[in-house]
Write an enzyme that holds these catalytic residues in place. Structure first.
Site, PDB file in Angstrom:
ATOM      1  N   PHE A  69       0.819  -1.215   0.000  1.00 42.69           N
ATOM      2  CA  PHE A  69       0.000   0.000   0.000  1.00 42.69           C
ATOM      3  C   PHE A  69       0.855   1.268   0.000  1.00 42.69           C
ATOM      4  O   PHE A  69       0.449   2.283  -0.556  1.00 42.69           O
ATOM      5  CB  PHE A  69      -0.930   0.003   1.217  1.00 42.69           C
ATOM      6  CG  PHE A  69      -2.109  -0.906   1.060  1.00 42.69           C
ATOM      7  CD1 PHE A  69      -3.118  -0.602   0.150  1.00 42.69           C
ATOM      8  CD2 PHE A  69      -2.236  -2.068   1.804  1.00 42.69           C
ATOM      9  CE1 PHE A  69      -4.221  -1.430  -0.009  1.00 42.69           C
ATOM     10  CE2 PHE A  69      -3.339  -2.903   1.662  1.00 42.69           C
ATOM     11  CZ  PHE A  69      -4.334  -2.580   0.747  1.00 42.69           C
ATOM     12  N   GLU A  82      15.026  -1.813   3.107  1.00 46.58           N
ATOM     13  CA  GLU A  82      15.247  -2.839   2.077  1.00 46.58           C
ATOM     14  C   GLU A  82      16.725  -3.169   1.975  1.00 46.58           C
ATOM     15  O   GLU A  82      17.585  -2.383   2.376  1.00 46.58           O
ATOM     16  CB  GLU A  82      14.732  -2.328   0.715  1.00 46.58           C
ATOM     17  CG  GLU A  82      13.243  -1.984   0.698  1.00 46.58           C
ATOM     18  CD  GLU A  82      12.329  -3.190   0.861  1.00 46.58           C
ATOM     19  OE1 GLU A  82      12.801  -4.341   0.727  1.00 46.58           O
ATOM     20  OE2 GLU A  82      11.129  -2.988   1.138  1.00 46.58           O
ATOM     21  N   ASP A  90      15.909   2.169   9.284  1.00 48.02           N
ATOM     22  CA  ASP A  90      14.874   1.781  10.236  1.00 48.02           C
ATOM     23  C   ASP A  90      13.998   2.976  10.623  1.00 48.02           C
ATOM     24  O   ASP A  90      14.407   3.836  11.397  1.00 48.02           O
ATOM     25  CB  ASP A  90      15.536   1.180  11.482  1.00 48.02           C
ATOM     26  CG  ASP A  90      14.520   0.740  12.517  1.00 48.02           C
ATOM     27  OD1 ASP A  90      13.302   0.794  12.220  1.00 48.02           O
ATOM     28  OD2 ASP A  90      14.946   0.340  13.618  1.00 48.02           O
ATOM     29  N   TYR A 132      -7.165  -2.726   8.977  1.00 47.66           N
ATOM     30  CA  TYR A 132      -7.947  -3.785   8.341  1.00 47.66           C
ATOM     31  C   TYR A 132      -8.987  -4.306   9.321  1.00 47.66           C
ATOM     32  O   TYR A 132      -8.752  -4.342  10.527  1.00 47.66           O
ATOM     33  CB  TYR A 132      -7.036  -4.934   7.869  1.00 47.66           C
ATOM     34  CG  TYR A 132      -7.810  -6.001   7.136  1.00 47.66           C
ATOM     35  CD1 TYR A 132      -8.424  -5.705   5.919  1.00 47.66           C
ATOM     36  CD2 TYR A 132      -7.965  -7.275   7.672  1.00 47.66           C
ATOM     37  CE1 TYR A 132      -9.171  -6.662   5.251  1.00 47.66           C
ATOM     38  CE2 TYR A 132      -8.706  -8.243   7.000  1.00 47.66           C
ATOM     39  CZ  TYR A 132      -9.310  -7.922   5.791  1.00 47.66           C
ATOM     40  OH  TYR A 132     -10.059  -8.868   5.139  1.00 47.66           O
ATOM     41  N   TYR A 188      -7.437 -12.257  13.128  1.00 49.75           N
ATOM     42  CA  TYR A 188      -7.088 -10.885  12.752  1.00 49.75           C
ATOM     43  C   TYR A 188      -7.661  -9.843  13.718  1.00 49.75           C
ATOM     44  O   TYR A 188      -6.990  -9.416  14.646  1.00 49.75           O
ATOM     45  CB  TYR A 188      -7.461 -10.566  11.284  1.00 49.75           C
ATOM     46  CG  TYR A 188      -6.661  -9.369  10.817  1.00 49.75           C
ATOM     47  CD1 TYR A 188      -5.479  -9.513  10.100  1.00 49.75           C
ATOM     48  CD2 TYR A 188      -7.033  -8.081  11.207  1.00 49.75           C
ATOM     49  CE1 TYR A 188      -4.707  -8.414   9.766  1.00 49.75           C
ATOM     50  CE2 TYR A 188      -6.261  -6.979  10.878  1.00 49.75           C
ATOM     51  CZ  TYR A 188      -5.107  -7.147  10.152  1.00 49.75           C
ATOM     52  OH  TYR A 188      -4.345  -6.068   9.846  1.00 49.75           O
ATOM     53  N   LYS A 195      -4.176  -2.791  15.753  1.00 47.87           N
ATOM     54  CA  LYS A 195      -4.975  -1.908  14.877  1.00 47.87           C
ATOM     55  C   LYS A 195      -5.901  -1.019  15.703  1.00 47.87           C
ATOM     56  O   LYS A 195      -6.098   0.154  15.371  1.00 47.87           O
ATOM     57  CB  LYS A 195      -5.766  -2.736  13.861  1.00 47.87           C
ATOM     58  CG  LYS A 195      -4.892  -3.393  12.782  1.00 47.87           C
ATOM     59  CD  LYS A 195      -4.030  -2.366  12.042  1.00 47.87           C
ATOM     60  CE  LYS A 195      -3.231  -2.984  10.909  1.00 47.87           C
ATOM     61  NZ  LYS A 195      -2.189  -2.042  10.382  1.00 47.87           N
ATOM     62  N   VAL A 228      -3.040  -9.284  -1.541  1.00 47.92           N
ATOM     63  CA  VAL A 228      -1.792 -10.037  -1.485  1.00 47.92           C
ATOM     64  C   VAL A 228      -0.637  -9.059  -1.342  1.00 47.92           C
ATOM     65  O   VAL A 228      -0.398  -8.236  -2.233  1.00 47.92           O
ATOM     66  CB  VAL A 228      -1.587 -10.858  -2.782  1.00 47.92           C
ATOM     67  CG1 VAL A 228      -0.311 -11.679  -2.682  1.00 47.92           C
ATOM     68  CG2 VAL A 228      -2.794 -11.741  -3.072  1.00 47.92           C
ATOM     69  N   THR A 229       0.028  -9.099  -0.197  1.00 45.58           N
ATOM     70  CA  THR A 229       1.278  -8.353  -0.029  1.00 45.58           C
ATOM     71  C   THR A 229       2.224  -9.275   0.743  1.00 45.58           C
ATOM     72  O   THR A 229       1.828 -10.334   1.206  1.00 45.58           O
ATOM     73  CB  THR A 229       1.095  -7.044   0.798  1.00 45.58           C
ATOM     74  OG1 THR A 229       0.745  -7.396   2.131  1.00 45.58           O
ATOM     75  CG2 THR A 229       0.043  -6.128   0.207  1.00 45.58           C
TER      76      THR A 229
HETATM   77  P1  NAI Z   1       4.245  -4.443   2.941  1.00 45.78           P
HETATM   78  O1  NAI Z   1       5.004  -5.507   3.642  1.00 45.78           O
HETATM   79  O2  NAI Z   1       4.023  -4.584   1.487  1.00 45.78           O
HETATM   80  O3  NAI Z   1       4.951  -3.025   3.175  1.00 45.78           O
HETATM   81  C1  NAI Z   1       5.643  -2.715   4.339  1.00 45.78           C
HETATM   82  C2  NAI Z   1       6.531  -1.502   4.131  1.00 45.78           C
HETATM   83  O4  NAI Z   1       7.127  -1.159   5.389  1.00 45.78           O
HETATM   84  C3  NAI Z   1       7.703  -1.711   3.164  1.00 45.78           C
HETATM   85  O5  NAI Z   1       7.928  -0.529   2.420  1.00 45.78           O
HETATM   86  C4  NAI Z   1       8.887  -1.950   4.106  1.00 45.78           C
HETATM   87  O6  NAI Z   1      10.161  -1.594   3.555  1.00 45.78           O
HETATM   88  C5  NAI Z   1       8.523  -1.008   5.219  1.00 45.78           C
HETATM   89  N1  NAI Z   1       9.180  -1.319   6.489  1.00 45.78           N
HETATM   90  C6  NAI Z   1       9.030  -2.410   7.279  1.00 45.78           C
HETATM   91  N2  NAI Z   1       9.804  -2.284   8.390  1.00 45.78           N
HETATM   92  C7  NAI Z   1      10.432  -1.084   8.287  1.00 45.78           C
HETATM   93  C8  NAI Z   1      11.337  -0.368   9.112  1.00 45.78           C
HETATM   94  N3  NAI Z   1      11.766  -0.847  10.290  1.00 45.78           N
HETATM   95  N4  NAI Z   1      11.797   0.832   8.677  1.00 45.78           N
HETATM   96  C9  NAI Z   1      11.405   1.354   7.499  1.00 45.78           C
HETATM   97  N5  NAI Z   1      10.515   0.730   6.683  1.00 45.78           N
HETATM   98  C10 NAI Z   1      10.036  -0.474   7.083  1.00 45.78           C
HETATM   99  O7  NAI Z   1       2.875  -4.322   3.750  1.00 45.78           O
HETATM  100  P2  NAI Z   1       1.419  -3.775   3.393  1.00 45.78           P
HETATM  101  O8  NAI Z   1       0.520  -4.947   3.312  1.00 45.78           O
HETATM  102  O9  NAI Z   1       1.451  -2.777   2.319  1.00 45.78           O
HETATM  103  O10 NAI Z   1       1.068  -3.065   4.779  1.00 45.78           O
HETATM  104  C11 NAI Z   1       1.072  -1.664   4.977  1.00 45.78           C
HETATM  105  C12 NAI Z   1      -0.039  -1.318   5.957  1.00 45.78           C
HETATM  106  O11 NAI Z   1      -1.305  -1.650   5.376  1.00 45.78           O
HETATM  107  C13 NAI Z   1       0.041  -2.098   7.274  1.00 45.78           C
HETATM  108  O12 NAI Z   1      -0.353  -1.255   8.330  1.00 45.78           O
HETATM  109  C14 NAI Z   1      -0.994  -3.191   7.074  1.00 45.78           C
HETATM  110  O13 NAI Z   1      -1.500  -3.700   8.276  1.00 45.78           O
HETATM  111  C15 NAI Z   1      -2.050  -2.419   6.307  1.00 45.78           C
HETATM  112  N6  NAI Z   1      -3.052  -3.208   5.601  1.00 45.78           N
HETATM  113  C16 NAI Z   1      -2.707  -4.292   4.832  1.00 45.78           C
HETATM  114  C17 NAI Z   1      -3.686  -5.054   4.214  1.00 45.78           C
HETATM  115  C18 NAI Z   1      -3.337  -6.224   3.354  1.00 45.78           C
HETATM  116  O14 NAI Z   1      -4.231  -7.021   3.040  1.00 45.78           O
HETATM  117  N7  NAI Z   1      -2.117  -6.381   2.912  1.00 45.78           N
HETATM  118  C19 NAI Z   1      -5.123  -4.710   4.338  1.00 45.78           C
HETATM  119  C20 NAI Z   1      -5.367  -3.509   5.089  1.00 45.78           C
HETATM  120  C21 NAI Z   1      -4.363  -2.814   5.722  1.00 45.78           C
HETATM  121 NA    NA Z   2       3.447  -0.488   2.356  1.00 46.53          NA
END
Ligand code: NAI
Ligand code: NA
Length: 399
Positions: free
Chosen positions: A53, A75, A111, A226, A236, A245, A275-276
């Protein structure tokens, strides 16, 4: 080198730079096809900008309303003979495309939970943008080292109270089985998960950004949450992650207070299950997603992260009359199409019927699997995976 997918469980250990570039281009094309996001953000900080996202938020802002963007992420960089992570290649591709379009884009790899990265980000904003008018908070992480105490917290994905038994799928093999997940044994697991995925770090960011004077008048900040269907509640929304959350959502009024004198606003947007890299790690959820995709694709209401974030910006955060529609709990809902009664009724019916034997017929498990590999730059149309890829692709703004 020739780069092929190599998986271990729900993790893909390799990533393809050209495929990642193609995936980013596809997202950019989608945003452009929807036209300008009127009154959209202009100077944007995205925390968690490299995948999922957060990446889509960055793309929607940059290519939807010509926003300058600073992206923060964590990364593994690429080097000669050594592959970077998918988020590294995504960010390299994003910056390249943004710069080609004449857009400002710089990134910080480190970080985000640390004070140091916050400081570095503030310095970059001061130097290049002066202030930002949108802060997207999209971190997903299994651990966090607290910047004030040095304590390292690890989150857990567990039910609370009773064991939870339900169906789950191994999306590589398509085998559907029952899984029982034992509940947390102590409150510490809950507290640790809140410490990692709750709202404290979002608050620290906004406090620091405000104190440094780098938030513009009328600034907005948004974080993602979520809810999902009852069948995933035990793992969840009512589980450990759900408590985090709740904490994130409870941070909204705190930040609204903090931003009051800037006429700023904070929001949580409840997004669709997609899907992520993060969601594939949650038991039960991938099977739900593959049924959801099947139903929503048939109805023509399916969206990916870019469709979700484009809609969030265009129809929720930046509307013509400036009003932001919220639910009774004060949240933005772009999970509205997922949670529609007809969609949920069909998913629930399919859920009961799902077996290993009928999985490929009644679910979109193939779509799930393909999207999973797409996250790492694989199985993208137009990429020749037999050809040597240049693993040493760099993010231009990172020395
Ligand atoms: P993702 O794993 O694709 O993205 C995570 C991001 O956080 C990446 O850019 C990563 O580099 C960064 N990151 C992680 N640890 C870090 C750190 N210590 N320092 C700097 N950057 C860091 O995850 P996604 O799914 O996009 O999740 C983002 C948000 O959306 C979360 O709060 C998640 O709970 C929420 N969300 C996700 C849903 C899903 O179905 N995937 C649905 C609804 C909400
Ligand atoms: Na993200």
């Amino acid at each position: 080198m020739i780069i092929q997918p190599r998986t271990r469980g729900f993790i893909c250990l390799t990533a393809h730079p050209d495929g990642a570039h193609q995936a980013v281009k596809n997202q950019i094309e989608y945003v452009k096809s929807k036209g300008e996001i009127k009154n959209g953000p202009k100077k944007v900080l995205v925390i968690g900008a490299s995948t999922g996202f957060g990446l889509s938020s960055r793309i929607a802002a940059a290519f939807g309303s010509d926003a300058s963007t600073i992206g923060v992420f964590f990364e593994k960089p690429a080097s000669e003979g050594k592959m970077g992570t998918a988020g590294w290649y995504n960010s390299a591709a994003f910056e390249k495309e943004a710069h080609a379009a004449g857009l400002y884009a710089k990134s910080i790899n480190g970080d985000a939970f640390s004070d140091e990265v916050k400081k570095e980000t503030i310095e970059l904003i001061k130097k290049d943008l002066g202030q930002v008018d949108l802060v997207v908070y999209s971190l997903a992480s299994p651990r966090r080292t607290h910047p004030k105490t040095g304590v390292a917290y690890a989150s857990v994905l567990k039910p609370i109270g009773q064991p939870f038994t339900n169906k789950t799928v191994d999306f590589h093999t398509g085998v559907v089985s029952d899984i029982t997940i034992n509940p947390v044994e102590n409150d510490e697991d809950i507290a640790n998960t809140i410490a990692v995925m709750g709202g404290e770090d979002w608050k620290f960011w906004i406090e620091d950004l405000k104190a440094a004077g780098v938030l513009a008048e009328g600034v907005k900040t948004v974080a993602y949450s979520y809810i999902g269907p009852e069948l995933t509640f035990p793992i969840y929304r009512n589980g450990t992650i759900g408590q985090a959350k709740n904490d994130l959502e409870a941070t909204v009024p705190v930040l609204n207070d903090l931003l009051k004198d800037l006429n700023g606003k904070s929001y949580v947007s409840v997004n669709k299950a997609l899907v992520t890299q993060s969601s594939s790690a949650i038991p039960v959820v991938p099977l739900y997603i593959s049924l959801l995709y099947k139903v929503m694709k048939a109805k023509g209401t399916h969206e990916g992260t870019i469709e979700q974030m484009q809609r969030l910006f265009a129809d929720r955060l930046y509307t013509e009359n400036g009003e932001v529609a919220l639910d009774e709990a004060g949240r933005i809902r772009v999970d509205d199409w997922e949670m529609a009664d007809d969609v949920q009724a069909e998913v629930a019916k399919l859920w009961d019927e799902t077996t290993t034997e009928n999985l490929s017929e009644i679910s979109d498990i193939e779509g799930y699997r393909k999207e999973f590999f797409n996250l790492f730059g694989f199985e993208l149309d137009g990429i020749d995976y037999e050809k040597d890829a240049n693993e040493n692709v760099q993010v231009p703004s990172i020395e």
